[in-house]
Design a protein around this motif. Structure first.
Motif, mmCIF file in Angstrom:
data_model
loop_
_atom_site.group_PDB
_atom_site.id
_atom_site.type_symbol
_atom_site.label_atom_id
_atom_site.label_comp_id
_atom_site.label_asym_id
_atom_site.label_seq_id
_atom_site.Cartn_x
_atom_site.Cartn_y
_atom_site.Cartn_z
ATOM 1 N N ASN A 1 0.832 -1.203 0.000
ATOM 2 C CA ASN A 1 0.000 0.000 0.000
ATOM 3 C C ASN A 1 0.867 1.254 0.000
ATOM 4 N N PRO A 2 1.551 1.520 -1.110
ATOM 5 C CA PRO A 2 2.442 2.691 -1.159
ATOM 6 C C PRO A 2 1.707 4.013 -1.008
ATOM 7 N N ALA A 3 0.404 4.010 -1.287
ATOM 8 C CA ALA A 3 -0.374 5.246 -1.146
ATOM 9 C C ALA A 3 -0.744 5.519 0.308
ATOM 10 N N GLY A 4 -0.518 4.534 1.191
ATOM 11 C CA GLY A 4 -0.836 4.705 2.604
ATOM 12 C C GLY A 4 0.151 5.628 3.290
ATOM 13 N N PRO A 5 -0.130 5.992 4.550
ATOM 14 C CA PRO A 5 0.749 6.912 5.292
ATOM 15 C C PRO A 5 2.050 6.262 5.720
ATOM 16 N N PHE A 6 3.053 7.101 5.922
ATOM 17 C CA PHE A 6 4.350 6.675 6.468
ATOM 18 C C PHE A 6 4.598 7.534 7.709
ATOM 19 N N LEU A 7 4.481 6.917 8.892
ATOM 20 C CA LEU A 7 4.628 7.645 10.150
ATOM 21 C C LEU A 7 5.960 7.295 10.790
ATOM 22 N N LEU B 1 -0.889 7.503 16.616
ATOM 23 C CA LEU B 1 -0.716 6.228 15.936
ATOM 24 C C LEU B 1 -1.803 5.962 14.901
ATOM 25 N N LEU B 2 -2.932 6.636 15.061
ATOM 26 C CA LEU B 2 -3.995 6.465 14.068
ATOM 27 C C LEU B 2 -3.558 6.976 12.700
ATOM 28 N N ALA B 3 -2.556 7.854 12.694
ATOM 29 C CA ALA B 3 -2.065 8.388 11.423
ATOM 30 C C ALA B 3 -1.311 7.346 10.614
ATOM 31 N N ALA B 4 -0.976 6.206 11.244
ATOM 32 C CA ALA B 4 -0.262 5.146 10.532
ATOM 33 C C ALA B 4 -1.216 4.115 9.937
ATOM 34 N N GLU B 5 -2.520 4.258 10.174
ATOM 35 C CA GLU B 5 -3.502 3.280 9.704
ATOM 36 C C GLU B 5 -3.377 3.039 8.195
ATOM 37 N N LEU C 1 4.534 2.127 10.058
ATOM 38 C CA LEU C 1 5.013 2.785 11.278
ATOM 39 C C LEU C 1 6.513 2.554 11.357
ATOM 40 N N PHE C 2 7.281 3.626 11.257
ATOM 41 C CA PHE C 2 8.741 3.537 11.292
ATOM 42 C C PHE C 2 9.236 3.958 12.672
ATOM 43 N N VAL D 1 5.258 -2.578 10.571
ATOM 44 C CA VAL D 1 6.267 -2.008 11.457
ATOM 45 C C VAL D 1 7.653 -2.195 10.846
ATOM 46 N N VAL D 2 8.358 -1.081 10.655
ATOM 47 C CA VAL D 2 9.769 -1.094 10.254
ATOM 48 C C VAL D 2 10.535 -0.348 11.340
ATOM 49 N N SER D 3 11.546 -0.980 11.906
ATOM 50 C CA SER D 3 12.325 -0.369 12.988
ATOM 51 C C SER D 3 13.769 -0.189 12.547
#
Length: 446
Positions: A194-200, A227-231, A235-236, A275-277
């Motif tokens: 989902n590349p169009a999704g958000p990246f937080l 965190l809702l902004a990452a829906e 989430l980085f 999740v990417v850390s």
């Protein structure tokens, strides 16, 4: 020295004895040599022999050395060093004005001739290699442009990114500061489902346990949790080794349950994100030290990608530097300065503790210097070692910068104040006011 590394020279001289003498000298010095007796044969010879420099006599039957020079004005033809027993000052001046690299009178001192030819060849190879890099930069796109480089380490990283991008599994990026962990995280996101999704992106070192739930889970009837902004996206979590332990436990719960419950609420809000850390230290060592919870680490390290340091990919230095110079030249609307042999030597001699981020900063400083008509890569790198001398306040720092910049301009223009003002882009009156305010002594500068 490999054949490809040997410098190549084309000798043009109608005197057979002189040709033989020059061939013997240059071959003994480690050059690959081709020799022709007429300047008219140069064009056809260059088709099969990629000369780095041409050493040509001036006075020859038919086409002279000066005539040859006039035919070789295209950008990537090899430089021409002219040699003549009949040389005089006017001829030398005209030759240089017409584009000759240098002019040498016969008989010439062999060591001096070899030095001139070596410098000319090095300059030509550097110009040719830079042009090749620029052509490559215009051809690459996508992941190759995001993770730029040709060395095995960065090529392997690109393959790993492609392997895991189309997955929802957690990825842990391990690499020194400045190796581009967030760039890799964004590549995983852009190539994901989902590349169009958000990246937080969250810097874990700045998360405060006392307000974490209110800020990131939200408050019933009040603020919305961050965190809702990452829906639906990524989430980085950057610098997880610096994440407070109480925050780790709360993040772990969110990652496991895929939901958050705002403070004061009775019903959780479902969440779906990848999740990417990232960490700049050994995660196992951080776990052993008690700074990283084992269960939290287990949840974020399904895949582990190791990012190579710039020290491990020195062969990419020229490509990366060229890319950053072109990027900043476009931003600052100026011409890209040519990478010289001295520039490359400076790049290769440095250890790059700040990795690609440090190189990018050096490129920006180099472009800013180029706008003022000077500078070098070595000088741009030196700025990194002057941090201890930075003034304590912004006002003092600005004054110190203006003092240095105006002083350099005064020296560069030999005290001609109209030229100094024009170079700095300010009026003459403003320049005079700044000189008085900053306490500059024009006489001392000159």
């Amino acid at each position: 020295m490999t054949q490809a590394a040997m410098p190549q020279v084309l000798i043009v001289d109608d005197d057979r004895a002189m040709r033989a003498s020059l061939v013997a000298l240059l071959e003994a010095a480690g050059w690959r040599v081709e020799a022709v007796s007429r300047a008219s044969r140069v064009a056809e010879t260059l088709v099969t022999f990629a000369a780095d420099v041409i050493l040509s006599d001036v006075r020859m039957p038919g086409m002279s050395g000066l005539d040859l020079l006039a035919t070789l004005q295209e950008a990537f033809n090899p430089p021409v060093v002219l040699i003549s027993a009949h040389g005089d000052i006017p001829m030398a001046v005209k030759a240089i004005q017409d584009g000759a690299y240098s002019f040498v009178e016969k008989p010439c001192e062999p060591r001096r001739l070899l030095t001139i030819l070596r410098h000319a060849a090095d300059q030509h190879r550097m110009r040719r290699d830079t042009a090749s890099l620029r052509r490559r930069l215009t051809q690459i796109s996508g992941l190759d442009r995001m993770l730029l480089g040709q060395t095995p380490g960065i090529a392997d990283l690109r393959e790993q990114v492609l392997d895991v991008a189309d997955s929802d599994a957690a990825v842990l990026l391990v690499g020194e500061t400045g190796t581009g962990k967030e760039r890799v995280a964004r590549a995983l996101h852009d190539l994901g489902r989902n590349p169009a999704g958000p990246f937080l992106a969250l810097n874990c070192a700045t998360l405060q346990p006392a307000v974490f739930e209110a800020e990131f889970f939200g408050v019933e009837g009040g603020q919305v949790g961050k965190l809702l902004a990452a829906e639906g996206g990524t989430l980085f979590l950057d610098e997880i080794g610096a994440c407070p332990l109480p925050v780790q436990s709360k993040l772990l719960r969110v990652i496991e349950d895929k939901q958050v419950t705002p403070l004061g609420a009775t019903r959780p809000v479902p969440l779906s994100f990848r999740v990417v850390s990232a960490t700049n230290e050994d995660p196992d060592a951080a776990q052993s030290d008690g700074r990283l919870r084992p269960d939290f680490l287990f949840r974020v390290n399904t895949f582990v990608l190791a990012l190579p340091t710039l020290r491990q990919r020195r062969a990419d230095l020229a490509l990366l530097m060229t890319h950053f110079l072109e990027e900043f030249a476009s931003v600052y609307e100026t011409v890209v300065p040519e990478l010289t042999q001295d520039d490359m030597a400076a790049l290769l001699a440095h250890d790059w503790p700040g990795n690609v981020r440090e190189l990018r900063n050096v490129a920006e400083r180099r472009i800013l210097s180029a706008r003022r008509g000077g500078g070098s890569v070595a000088a741009a790198m030196h700025k990194d070692h002057e941090l201890d001398d930075v003034p304590d306040t912004l006002r003092e720092a600005v004054a110190a910068f203006e003092r240095e910049l105006i002083g350099k301009a005064i020296r560069a223009h030999a005290g001609r104040m109209d030229a100094v003002a024009e170079a700095l882009g300010i009026g003459r009156r403003t320049l005079n006011e700044k000189i008085v305010k900053l306490g500059l002594d024009k006489g001392a500068l000159l």
